[in-house]
Design an enzyme around this catalytic site. Structure first.
Site, short mmCIF file in Angstrom:
data_model
loop_
_atom_site.label_atom_id
_atom_site.label_comp_id
_atom_site.label_asym_id
_atom_site.label_seq_id
_atom_site.Cartn_x
_atom_site.Cartn_y
_atom_site.Cartn_z
N ARG A 84 56.09 15.07 -5.16
CA ARG A 84 56.42 14.15 -4.71
C ARG A 84 56.48 13.49 -6.36
NH1 ARG A 84 51.84 10.20 -4.31
NH2 ARG A 84 52.53 8.48 -4.40
N HIS A 129 55.12 2.83 -8.43
CA HIS A 129 53.70 3.80 -9.07
C HIS A 129 53.21 2.47 -10.10
CE1 HIS A 129 50.94 7.25 -8.18
NE2 HIS A 129 50.20 6.71 -9.04
N GLU A 174 49.73 2.81 -3.48
CA GLU A 174 47.73 1.98 -3.61
C GLU A 174 47.81 0.34 -3.77
OE1 GLU A 174 45.92 5.08 -6.59
OE2 GLU A 174 45.95 6.09 -5.24
N ASN A 316 46.18 8.56 -0.81
CA ASN A 316 45.70 9.24 -1.67
C ASN A 316 44.38 9.06 -1.26
OD1 ASN A 316 48.68 8.96 -1.69
ND2 ASN A 316 48.21 7.46 -3.87
N TYR A 318 40.40 10.37 -2.21
CA TYR A 318 39.30 11.42 -3.66
C TYR A 318 37.91 12.02 -3.37
CZ TYR A 318 43.08 11.39 -7.07
OH TYR A 318 45.10 11.33 -7.14
N GLU A 387 48.06 12.23 -2.11
CA GLU A 387 47.54 12.56 -3.56
C GLU A 387 46.16 13.16 -3.36
OE1 GLU A 387 47.42 9.77 -6.40
OE2 GLU A 387 48.96 9.57 -6.12
#
Ligand code: PNW
Length: 490
Positions: A84, A129, A174, A316, A318, A387
């Site tokens: 990606r 992005h 995002e 994405n 985290y 991600e």
């Protein structure tokens, strides 16, 4: 703890895909080469008073503009199914507009895509992005609805030039980071910092721009090119800090402001912004003397236009935070502001493992809850983890990244067992890169990049060997030790 108890050797289902991720501005360099135009990140990093923590920029970064073959080499070495990466808008359209196409930019991505395909790696292309053409920022960037058509023009050029070989597309990476961090604060370019107003204007335009590009692909390209297209939304899990009704509402509001704002209009059955967002912003706006809600309305036809425009849920993710709400919230945040509208206090738990990035802690059970919630809220969509990753301060023996990777994959396997439709996992990041306002002070790479060397040498960390073995065997084995590092320890 249901997640950590199952620490045994576990198998990934047939067809599950593994990849690695990067973004153009963070790795390419070549900021003014071969006709490339200027983006908002070129502007932000070249300001006289730099907002970047170490005063650095992406002028050269990992130099992938020249070293893309090295990137493909290490992708091959890792054995990933897909890569990606994102396209730099101003490399293709230097001024942002489609009247002039820079052939050198087309050539660069053609070379990268062809190199990937020759090595059996599927290209997974992110259209946007964060590196918006500066010319468009002069017009207000994502706060000006004019962006919708300009973005669609840009996307069509990518479909026309690359769609014969690229079958997986992300429209926008995002929206929350673009809108809240870029327009509602000064945490990202273009550093507009007009919270309570600008991030909501941006949100509407991002949703419409995404939907327009999805519909163009669907109607004009899909039949011929036969690909899939979706959006990547950053999702943090917010856990109620206690069992009070207020803390539950605080966590719910935080989730709906953070990612529901973008996911609900696209993935829910009814579409539109989520109830919590509409309600809170309208109520606060009225209290504050605005004659209308600071959250722009979506008309019935806009709601219908946006709903259902993603072939998969690009996630994405985290970390996790605790949310609470009590009397102390009053007066805690500026008025008006996104944080005041949300009205939740968000805190870290000091007992959770801490990464180099201040916002990042390892909380695998939060990832598990997030996957279950997305499954429940949006009727079990196909999920691509686009991600997920961990930052360190450097070094090759990255035991903390390995633990993060294994624990998150273990949580993902639990969610799969419980019926979540997760198709792919992408690690952020393939290589160390320019970490936005944090410059080069946070290392996310499976491969270390030597930024002091003109060759930008890429060296595998221990985590690269672990990920490689997971991909090769399609097995998560917490006891696997790569030979090279076993050797080194002797
Ligand atoms: C992502 N959060 O941003 C970006 O897509 C990458 O470009 C970036 O390098 C990477 O994460 C690491 O920062 C996010 O706190 C940062 O939820 C933080 C969050 C989400 C996304």
């Amino acid at each position: 703890d249901p997640v950590l108890s199952k620490r045994s050797i576990r198998k990934f289902p047939k067809g599950f895909k593994f990849g690695a991720s990067t973004a153009a501005y963070q790795i390419e360099g070549g900021w003014n080469e071969d006709g490339k135009g200027i983006s908002i990140w070129d502007v932000a990093t070249h300001m006289e008073t730099t907002p970047i923590r170490d005063g650095s920029n992406g002028n050269i970064a990992a130099d992938s503009y020249h070293l893309y073959k090295k990137d493909v080499e290490i992708l091959k070495e890792l054995g990933v199914d897909f890569y990606r990466f994102s396209v730099s808008w101003t490399r293709i359209l230097p001024q942002g507009f489609s009247n002039y196409i820079n052939q050198a930019g087309i050539n660069y991505y053609n070379n990268l895509i062809n190199e990937l395909i020759q090595n059996n790696i599927v290209p997974f292309l992110t259209i946007y992005h964060w590196d918006l053409p500066q010319e468009l920022q002069k017009l207000g960037g994502w706060t000006n609805p004019y962006i919708i058509d300009v973005f669609a023009d840009y996307a069509k050029i990518l479909f026309d030039h690359f769609g014969d070989r690229v079958k997986f597309w992300i429209t926008i990476n995002e929206p929350k980071q673009i809108c809240y961090e870029g327009y509602g604060s000064d945490l990202k370019a273009p550093l507009v910092n007009m919270t309570g107003i600008a991030e909501y204007m941006c949100a509407k335009n991002v949703l419409l721009a995404h939907a327009k590009v999805y519909r163009i692909y669907d109607e004009e390209y899909r039949k011929k090119q036969n690909g899939k297209i979706g959006i990547s939304i950053s999702c943090t899990w917010y856990e109620p800090a206690s069992d009070t009704i207020d803390d539950h509402q605080a966590a719910l509001d935080a989730r709906q402001f953070d990612w529901g704002q973008y996911a609900h209009p696209i993935f829910s059955k009814e579409g539109d912004f989520p109830h919590e967002l509409k309600h809170n912003v309208a109520a606060k706006s009225a209290e504050q003397g605005y004659s209308y809600s600071r959250l722009p309305e979506l008309s019935a036809s806009e709601v219908a236009f946006i709903r259902g425009t993603s072939d998969f849920f690009g996630m994405n993710t985290y970390t996790t935070k605790m949310a609470y709400r009590d009397a102390s919230v009053d007066g805690m945040f500026p008025v008006p502001s996104y944080r005041d509208d949300m009205g939740s206090v968000l805190v870290k738990d000091p007992t959770w493992p801490q990464a180099q990035s201040s916002w990042l802690q390892e909380v695998p059970w939060g990832f598990h809850k997030l996957l279950k919630e997305v499954n429940k809220l949006y009727d079990n969509p196909p999920v691509y983890i686009t991600e997920n990753g961990w930052s360190s301060s450097g070094g090759l023996l990255d035991e903390d990244r390995i633990q993060f990777l294994r624990n998150y994959l273990n949580a993902l396997l639990d969610a799969l067992d419980e019926g979540c439709n997760i198709k792919a996992y992408t690690v952020w990041s393939l290589i160390d890169n320019f970490e936005w306002l944090n410059g080069y002070t946070e290392k996310f790479g499976l491969y270390e990049v030597e930024f002091s060397s003109p060759d930008r040498t890429r060296t595998p960390r221990k985590s690269a060997f672990i990920y490689k073995e997971i991909i090769r065997s399609r097995i998560l084995d917490p006891n696997f030790e790569p030979e090279k590092y076993v050797e080194e320890r002797k």
